[in-house]
Scaffold this motif. Structure first.
Motif, PDB file in Angstrom:
ATOM      1  N   SER A 228       0.823  -1.218   0.000  1.00 30.49           N
ATOM      2  CA  SER A 228       0.000   0.000   0.000  1.00 30.49           C
ATOM      3  C   SER A 228       0.853   1.262   0.000  1.00 30.49           C
ATOM      4  O   SER A 228       0.458   2.293  -0.539  1.00 30.49           O
ATOM      5  N   SER A 229       2.045   1.183   0.586  1.00 31.10           N
ATOM      6  CA  SER A 229       2.901   2.365   0.695  1.00 31.10           C
ATOM      7  C   SER A 229       3.733   2.640  -0.548  1.00 31.10           C
ATOM      8  O   SER A 229       4.261   3.740  -0.704  1.00 31.10           O
ATOM      9  N   ASN A 230       3.867   1.670  -1.444  1.00 31.31           N
ATOM     10  CA  ASN A 230       4.815   1.811  -2.549  1.00 31.31           C
ATOM     11  C   ASN A 230       4.229   1.640  -3.942  1.00 31.31           C
ATOM     12  O   ASN A 230       4.947   1.813  -4.931  1.00 31.31           O
ATOM     13  N   ASP A 327      -0.714  14.910   6.442  1.00 29.96           N
ATOM     14  CA  ASP A 327      -1.069  14.082   5.285  1.00 29.96           C
ATOM     15  C   ASP A 327      -1.332  12.627   5.652  1.00 29.96           C
ATOM     16  O   ASP A 327      -0.903  12.139   6.700  1.00 29.96           O
ATOM     17  N   HIS A 328      -2.024  11.945   4.749  1.00 25.01           N
ATOM     18  CA  HIS A 328      -2.140  10.488   4.802  1.00 25.01           C
ATOM     19  C   HIS A 328      -2.124   9.980   3.358  1.00 25.01           C
ATOM     20  O   HIS A 328      -1.602  10.666   2.471  1.00 25.01           O
ATOM     21  N   PHE A 329      -2.693   8.818   3.088  1.00 18.54           N
ATOM     22  CA  PHE A 329      -2.520   8.165   1.788  1.00 18.54           C
ATOM     23  C   PHE A 329      -3.602   8.486   0.768  1.00 18.54           C
ATOM     24  O   PHE A 329      -3.611   7.913  -0.321  1.00 18.54           O
ATOM     25  N   GLY A 330      -4.517   9.377   1.116  1.00 18.11           N
ATOM     26  CA  GLY A 330      -5.494   9.795   0.129  1.00 18.11           C
ATOM     27  C   GLY A 330      -6.490   8.706  -0.225  1.00 18.11           C
ATOM     28  O   GLY A 330      -6.880   7.888   0.609  1.00 18.11           O
ATOM     29  N   THR A 331      -6.893   8.698  -1.481  1.00 13.53           N
ATOM     30  CA  THR A 331      -7.907   7.768  -1.970  1.00 13.53           C
ATOM     31  C   THR A 331      -7.333   6.908  -3.088  1.00 13.53           C
ATOM     32  O   THR A 331      -6.670   7.411  -3.994  1.00 13.53           O
ATOM     33  N   SER A 332      -7.588   5.615  -3.008  1.00 10.37           N
ATOM     34  CA  SER A 332      -7.124   4.673  -4.022  1.00 10.37           C
ATOM     35  C   SER A 332      -8.325   4.137  -4.792  1.00 10.37           C
ATOM     36  O   SER A 332      -9.299   3.668  -4.199  1.00 10.37           O
ATOM     37  N   GLU A 333      -8.250   4.245  -6.112  1.00 10.01           N
ATOM     38  CA  GLU A 333      -9.331   3.724  -6.955  1.00 10.01           C
ATOM     39  C   GLU A 333      -9.125   2.229  -7.196  1.00 10.01           C
ATOM     40  O   GLU A 333      -8.051   1.805  -7.608  1.00 10.01           O
ATOM     41  N   THR A 334     -10.151   1.440  -6.907  1.00  6.85           N
ATOM     42  CA  THR A 334     -10.078  -0.013  -7.098  1.00  6.85           C
ATOM     43  C   THR A 334     -11.252  -0.471  -7.954  1.00  6.85           C
ATOM     44  O   THR A 334     -12.169   0.300  -8.242  1.00  6.85           O
ATOM     45  N   GLU A 382       4.678  13.447   4.788  1.00  6.17           N
ATOM     46  CA  GLU A 382       5.477  12.630   5.702  1.00  6.17           C
ATOM     47  C   GLU A 382       5.433  11.177   5.277  1.00  6.17           C
ATOM     48  O   GLU A 382       6.447  10.475   5.315  1.00  6.17           O
ATOM     49  N   GLU A 383       4.243  10.725   4.866  1.00  3.94           N
ATOM     50  CA  GLU A 383       4.051   9.308   4.560  1.00  3.94           C
ATOM     51  C   GLU A 383       4.837   8.854   3.336  1.00  3.94           C
ATOM     52  O   GLU A 383       4.994   7.656   3.117  1.00  3.94           O
ATOM     53  N   THR A 384       5.332   9.783   2.569  1.00  4.20           N
ATOM     54  CA  THR A 384       6.054   9.399   1.354  1.00  4.20           C
ATOM     55  C   THR A 384       7.521   9.775   1.420  1.00  4.20           C
ATOM     56  O   THR A 384       8.192   9.873   0.403  1.00  4.20           O
ATOM     57  N   GLY A 385       8.028  10.002   2.642  1.00  4.89           N
ATOM     58  CA  GLY A 385       9.457  10.239   2.767  1.00  4.89           C
ATOM     59  C   GLY A 385       9.856  11.486   3.524  1.00  4.89           C
ATOM     60  O   GLY A 385      10.935  12.039   3.287  1.00  4.89           O
ATOM     61  N   LEU A 386       9.030  11.962   4.453  1.00  4.26           N
ATOM     62  CA  LEU A 386       9.367  13.108   5.316  1.00  4.26           C
ATOM     63  C   LEU A 386       9.673  14.359   4.498  1.00  4.26           C
ATOM     64  O   LEU A 386      10.537  15.169   4.851  1.00  4.26           O
ATOM     65  N   ILE A 387       8.940  14.563   3.418  1.00  3.31           N
ATOM     66  CA  ILE A 387       9.290  15.610   2.455  1.00  3.31           C
ATOM     67  C   ILE A 387       9.029  17.013   3.001  1.00  3.31           C
ATOM     68  O   ILE A 387       9.866  17.910   2.881  1.00  3.31           O
ATOM     69  N   GLY A 388       7.861  17.225   3.598  1.00  2.00           N
ATOM     70  CA  GLY A 388       7.559  18.545   4.118  1.00  2.00           C
ATOM     71  C   GLY A 388       8.518  18.974   5.211  1.00  2.00           C
ATOM     72  O   GLY A 388       8.970  20.131   5.253  1.00  2.00           O
ATOM     73  N   SER A 389       8.854  18.056   6.101  1.00  2.00           N
ATOM     74  CA  SER A 389       9.794  18.391   7.180  1.00  2.00           C
ATOM     75  C   SER A 389      11.199  18.598   6.639  1.00  2.00           C
ATOM     76  O   SER A 389      11.970  19.407   7.171  1.00  2.00           O
TER      77      SER A 389
END
Length: 544
Positions: A228-230, A327-334, A382-389
Motif C-alpha cells: 500500500s505504501s509503494n 497528510d495520509h494516503f489519500g484515496t485509491s481507486e479499485t 510525511e508518509e512518502t518520505g518526510l518531504i515537508g519536514s
C-alpha cells in the motif's frame, strides 16, 4: 449628633469597601476560572478536529489533491482564529515544490527465468525525475544487509564493484537478527537498518536498483503495508539535477520470491542470510540478470506545510517547534470502488493536538508572554518520505541553528490515559531528561519503546530535523494501547474516527508537551546531544 453621623458614615463606607472588595475578588476569581478553563485541554475541540480531518470529505488528506486544499485551509483558518501569525513571511502556508511520481503497476520484474508481479511479489518506484527507467540485463548480487558502517567495522560492499548492478539486501540490521547487544545496538534498530539508508548507500555505491527482502518481523509490518505504501503515487523534493544522485530503482521483494531467486542460482536464502551476519561476509552473485521497465507518470506540483507562530518577548529569534504531519494516503481507486485512507489516528490525531496546544499556549502567551518564539508546524508528505519536514529543515523559515528543539507528534493514544509515556531512542539527547521530568510531574513513568527493532526514531518528521542537528522528541502511540491497530488499521482503510474514543491519552500527552515547551520557551537552555553521532556533529557545526 455629629459624632453619630460620623460613625454612621464610617460604617457605610466600610460596608461599601467590603462589598467592593468582595465584588473585585469575585470578578478576579471568575476571570481566573475562565482563564484556567481556556488553558485546559478541550476534548470536544479535539474530537471535532479529528472528525473533520478524518472525514471522507477530506479524501484521506493526500498531498496535491482536493484533500490537501481542504486540510491546509482548515488548519490555517484554525491558527488564524487562535490569533497566531503566519510563520512563512507572514503567511500560514509554506510552499513545498515537489514531483508526484506514479509508477505504472502493469510491470513485471524478470530475474533469470523467473517472472514476478508488481504489488503481490515486488514493488518498484523511483525518486529520479524520469518518465522511464529500465533495468536491462543488470547483474543481480546479494550484498547482505547493504551496510557500510566504519564505526562498527562493517562493510558489505568491501571488494566488490556494484555499479550498474541490481542488489538484493536484507531488511533491518545484524543486531536485530542476532539479538546480540554487542553487535550494532542489538534488538534496537540503528539507522543502518532503515530502508531509507539502504537506498542511500546503494546510490552512493552506484547501483542501478535495490530490492529489500521483506520479512514481517525485522521489517516490523506485513507485506500489505509495503504494497500500500509503494504502489501508488509518491512524492519527492527536486534538486537541480532531476534527483540523478538517487538510486534509479527503489524496490522491495517478498521473501518467497527472494527464496525462488536464490534457489534458481542453486543457493539457499536462509543459509546465506546467516552468513551475512558476519562482518567478513562477502557479496554473492545470484547468477542471473534483472530486467524491468519502470514507467512513471510525472507531475510537478506544489504542496504546502502549514506554519504558525507565537513571537517571543525576549529572544524572538530562538524557536521551539511543535509539529505533526497533516497528510495520509489519500484515496485509491479499485475495481470495487474508491478506498479512502482517512488516517484518523495517523495522523489526524496529532494534527488536532497541535491546534489544541496552539490554542492553549496562545492563551498562556497573552497572560505572560513566552521569552522565545514557538512555531506550530503541520508538515506535508510525511508518509512518502518526510518531504515537508525536509523542506522545513532546509531553513526557508528559520535556520536550524535558531531551533532550540522539536516536539513531534505522530499518532496519539486516543483511548484512556496511561501511567507511562513512551520514549523513542535511548541516551540520544538531553530532551530525554525533559521528558522524564515532565512525566514525573504527571505521576507517570518513562517506558522505553517496546519495539526498538522497528526503528521508529528514524521514521517520522522529527528525523529530518535531527539529521540537521536539532534535538528532538517523538510522541507516538500506535498500538501500545490498541494491539489490533498495527495489524488491522495502520496505513489501512480501517483507520477511522470513532466518537467512542475517550481521548484520555491525548489529554495527558498534550499537557506533557505543553509543560516541556513552556520550560524551553522560558529557561534559555539549549539541549545537547548526549551520544556521539552524526546528529551531534551536525549540531556542533551550527552551535560550536
Amino acid at each position: 449628633m455629629p459624632m453619630i453621623k460620623f460613625k454612621t458614615s464610617c460604617l457605610l463606607l466600610s460596608l461599601a469597601l467590603v462589598a467592593c472588595s468582595e465584588n473585585t475578588t469575585q470578578t478576579t476569581t471568575a476571570n481566573n476560572v475562565e482563564d484556567n478553563l481556556e488553558q485546559k485541554v478541550n476534548l470536544q475541540h479535539i474530537h471535532q478536529d479529528i472528525k473533520i480531518l478524518a472525514s471522507d470529505k477530506f479524501a484521506g488528506r493526500g498531498p496535491l489533491t482536493v484533500g490537501e486544499t481542504l486540510t491546509i485551509n482548515y488548519l490555517a483558518d484554525q491558527y488564524k482564529k487562535i490569533g497566531l501569525s503566519g510563520a512563512f513571511n507572514g503567511e500560514y502556508l509554506q510552499p513545498v515544490e515537489m514531483a508526484k511520481l506514479t509508477p505504472n503497476q502493469e510491470m513485471t520484474l524478470t530475474i533469470g527465468d523467473l517472472n514476478f508481479n508488481a504489488g503481490s511479489d515486488f514493488t518498484a518506484r523511483t525518486q529520479q525525475i524520469q518518465p522511464i527507467i529500465e533495468l536491462d540485463n543488470s547483474d543481480v548480487i546479494f550484498v547482505g544487509y547493504g551496510i557500510n558502517a566504519p564505526e562498527y567495522q562493517w562493510n558489505d560492499f568491501a571488494d566488490i564493484d556494484v555499479k550498474g548492478k541490481t542488489l538484493v539486501v536484507l531488511v533491518n540490521d545484524p543486531g536485530f537478527a542476532t539479538q546480540d547487544n554487542t553487535l550494532f545496538t542489538g534488538n534496537a534498530m540503528t539507522y543502518y537498518g532503515r530502508w531509507t539508508y539502504k537506498y542511500e548507500e546503494a546510490a552512493r555505491q552506484g547501483a542501478a536498483a535495490v530490492f529489500i527482502v521483506h520479512e514481517t518481523a525485522p521489517a516490523a509490518y506485513p507485506w500489505s503495508v509495503v504494497e500500500s505504501s509503494n504502489t501508488g503515487s509518491k512524492y519527492t523534493l527536486i534538486d537541480n539535477n532531476k534527483n540523478a544522485s538517487q538510486i534509479p530503482i527503489m524496490g522491495w521483494i517478498d521473501v518467497e520470491a527472494a527464496e525462488a531467486v536464490f534457489s534458481q542460482a542453486g543457493l539457499d536464502y536462509h543459509q546465506l542470510k546467516q552468513k551475512a551476519l558476519q562482518p567478513d561476509f562477502k557479496a554473492v552473485s545470484l547468477k542471473s540478470t534483472a530486467n524491468l521497465t519502470l514507467e512513471n507518470q510525472l507531475t510537478m506540483a506544489k504542496s504546502h506545510n502549514v506554519v504558525a507562530q507565537l513571537t517571543g518577548s525576549e529572544a524572538p529569534d530562538e524557536y521551539i517547534v511543535i509539529s505533526a504531519h497533516w497528510d495520509h494516503f489519500g484515496t485509491s481507486e479499485t475495481e470495487t470502488g474508491p478506498k479512502i485512507f482517512n488516517g484518523a489516528v495517523d495522523n489526524a490525531s496529532g494534527t488536532a493536538a497541535t491546534v489544541e496546544i496552539a490554542r492553549i499556549m496562545a492563551k498562556m502567551h497573552q497572560s505572560k508572554p513566552f521569552k522565545r518564539s514557538i512555531i506550530f508546524a503541520n508538515f506535508t508528505a510525511e508518509e512518502t518520505g518526510l518531504i515537508g519536514s525536509e523542506q522545513f529543515a532546509n531553513g526557508d523559515i528559520i535556520p536550524t541553528k535558531q531551533m532550540v528543539a522539536l516536539l513531534n507528534i505522530d499518532g496519539m493514544n486516543v483511548l484512556d490515559s496511561v501511567d507511562y509515556i513512551l520514549q523513542y531512542g535511548k541516551g540520544l539527547s538531553e530532551m530525554e531528561d525533559y521528558l522524564a521530568k515532565a512525566a514525573k510531574a504527571q505521576g507517570r513513568k518513562v517506558k522505553m519503546d517496546p519495539r526498538p527493532q522497528n526503528g521508529l526514531f528514524f521514521r517520522s518528521d522529527h528525523f529530518s530535523l535531527a539529521k540537521q542537528g536539532v534535538p528532538s522528541l517523538l510522541f507516538m502511540s500506535l498500538g501500545d494501547t490498541d494491539p489490533e491497530y498495527i495489524t488491522h488499521k495502520y496505513h489501512k482503510e480501517a483507520d477511522d474516527y470513532s466518537e467512542n474514543w475517550s481521548l484520555g491519552g491525548v489529554e495527558q500527552d498534550i499537557e506533557l508537551i505543553i509543560d516541556i515547551a513552556t520550560q524551553l520557551a522560558n529557561n534559555g537552555d539549549w539541549p545537547k546531544w548526549k551520544a556521539e553521532s552524526d546528529f551531534k556533529n551536525r549540531r556542533l557545526q551550527d552551535r560550536p
